[in-house]
Every structure is written in C-alpha cells, then in structure tokens.
Design an enzyme around this catalytic site. Sequence first.
Site, PDB file in Angstrom:
ATOM      1  N   ASP A   1       0.820  -1.217   0.000  1.00  0.00           N
ATOM      2  CA  ASP A   1       0.000   0.000   0.000  1.00  0.00           C
ATOM      3  C   ASP A   1       0.853   1.267   0.000  1.00  0.00           C
ATOM      4  OD1 ASP A   1       0.954  -0.421   2.558  1.00  0.00           O
ATOM      5  OD2 ASP A   1      -1.007  -0.698   3.472  1.00  0.00           O
TER       6      ASP A   1
ATOM      7  N   ASN B   1      -7.304  -2.624  14.522  1.00  0.00           N
ATOM      8  CA  ASN B   1      -8.721  -2.891  14.193  1.00  0.00           C
ATOM      9  C   ASN B   1      -8.877  -4.120  13.290  1.00  0.00           C
ATOM     10  OD1 ASN B   1      -7.885  -2.026  11.684  1.00  0.00           O
ATOM     11  ND2 ASN B   1      -9.121  -0.159  11.644  1.00  0.00           N
TER      12      ASN B   1
ATOM     13  N   HIS C   1      -7.233  -4.684  10.432  1.00  0.00           N
ATOM     14  CA  HIS C   1      -7.003  -4.495   8.995  1.00  0.00           C
ATOM     15  C   HIS C   1      -5.728  -5.192   8.544  1.00  0.00           C
ATOM     16  CE1 HIS C   1      -4.653  -0.403   9.521  1.00  0.00           C
ATOM     17  NE2 HIS C   1      -3.835  -1.413   9.582  1.00  0.00           N
TER      18      HIS C   1
ATOM     19  N   GLU D   1      -9.580  -1.877   5.513  1.00  0.00           N
ATOM     20  CA  GLU D   1     -10.180  -1.585   6.811  1.00  0.00           C
ATOM     21  C   GLU D   1     -11.393  -2.490   7.057  1.00  0.00           C
ATOM     22  OE1 GLU D   1      -8.498   0.112   8.697  1.00  0.00           O
ATOM     23  OE2 GLU D   1      -8.103   2.169   8.075  1.00  0.00           O
TER      24      GLU D   1
HETATM   25  P1  PGA Z   1       2.290  -1.294  12.661  1.00  0.00           P
HETATM   26  O1  PGA Z   1       1.111  -1.246  11.587  1.00  0.00           O
HETATM   27  O2  PGA Z   1       3.242  -2.348  12.178  1.00  0.00           O
HETATM   28  O3  PGA Z   1       2.928   0.087  12.602  1.00  0.00           O
HETATM   29  O4  PGA Z   1       1.688  -1.601  13.968  1.00  0.00           O
HETATM   30  C1  PGA Z   1       0.544  -2.426  11.144  1.00  0.00           C
HETATM   31  C2  PGA Z   1      -0.671  -2.137  10.287  1.00  0.00           C
HETATM   32  O5  PGA Z   1      -1.358  -1.137  10.507  1.00  0.00           O
HETATM   33  O6  PGA Z   1      -0.945  -2.946   9.386  1.00  0.00           O
END
Ligand code: PGA
Length: 250
Positions: free
Chosen positions: A67, A136, A138, A143
Amino acid sequence: MLVLVTKDYDEMSKEAAKRVAAMVRKKPDCVLGLATGSTPIGLYKELVRMHKEEGLDFSKVTTFNLDEYVGLPPEHNQSYHYFMWENFFKHINVDPRNVYIPQGMAENVDEFCEWYENRIKEVGGIDLQILGIGSNGHIAFNEPGSSLGSRTRIKTLKESTRRDNARFFSSIDEVPKYAITMGIGTIMEAQEIILLASGKNKADALKKTVEGPITAMCPASTLQLHRKATIIADKEAASLLDKELIEIPK
Ligand code: PGA
C-alpha cells in the site's frame, strides 16, 4: 493456519527472516509481497544482516508493496516508498526495476490499480506475502468492512487507523485520508502468507483473527481460509489466544 508465538519482538523478526531467506534461497527469482509499519522493521534489519554477512542475494527478487498513502510523493519521509528504501532496499542488492510500490501520486488511480494487479499476474504472482495487522484487524489498508474479494483500489482510512499512524506525523490532520492498497482478494492469492504481530495493542485483533468468525469486520480473519498462512506473534500480541492453538518455535 499455523500460529507461532515467540518470546519477544526480536525473536519474531528473526523467525520471519529465516522463512523469507529460505524462500529467496530456494527460488532466487521469487516474488515477495512486502509491508510497511513498525512491525516489519526488525525483519528487514535481519534480512539486511543476512545479505551483508551471509551473502543473501536479492538481485533476482521482485517485490510488491501492499500500500501507499494517496497524495504523498515518494520522497516524503512518511511515504511508504521512503520507508522501504530507507529501511530495506538501499541496504540490499535488489534491482530497482524489480521494485513495485503503489504510486500515491498516480494521476489516474483506477488505471494505476488495474496496472498493478496486472503486473503482479505478469510476473507469476506473489510467492510469499508479509503482512502486519492493524489494531482494528485491517491487513494492508483493507479496513473493517472491506470486501473479502477486493482487489487493488483506493480506500478511505478509518479514524482509528489515522490515529494509530498519527505518531509518525506532526498532527493527525497531516495523516492522509486515502490510500491505495492491494485488496484482500489480491493478498489471498499469494502462495504463502506470513502475518507478524507484536505488542499488547494487537492482542484483541489477533484473537479475532485466529479464533473469531471469518468476517469483513476483521479483514485478517480471512487468513483462516488460506492454504499456507503463518502467524508469528510475540507473547504480548498472543496474550489473549487459546494456548491450545499456538506453537512455540524450536
Ligand atoms: P504497525 O502497523 O506495524 O505500525 O503496527 C501495522 C498495520 O497497521 O498494518
């Protein structure tokens, strides 16, 4: 789905690196799907060490990132282009022509997304996909509520995700509102998937992923349907899991 629990972040990163390195050695021209965020930084560090000290060769590897924020140019220090070059690519011998990251500044986003999907197909698909997980549930920027069959497209970021990521910006207002992300359907087509999770703030999402129903409200739960998905979590992220469902790496 195999769930491996490690004693800490460092062991999680090394366990993941071992598996990525095994893929690169077995298939030197493999296609890796890569993730950004705090979680995979230790994995990239260990792969860089393996490249420098053990000669792990990335010269024929192709990479696709999950992404990118819409509206951030590649040189912006919070863009995922910048992240990948700083934390990984500039330290290894990957051929820049084989590096693919969604273009947050694409003029025609829909056309770009279709091109990205086609490019993944043209190189033969992703052999090994690395994923993080949002608090959450995702995966990439899919999302809660994302279609389980979704493909690469533009997504609106949830407020909770923008809050989680605000720590990297000077204020939440600067966190982009949109991102281009591979879809859940795109991710599920990878031959193999490794999801990394570290820290207490991922424990609830991980429990839903492993033990909950498969639901678009927890996109990571879709991995229950994958033929070769491994979750590598540190003790804190795994703290809410049923002990009978986990394994400790040897
Ligand atoms: P993080 O993000 O590794 O910074 O916790 C993971 C994500 O949001 O997929």
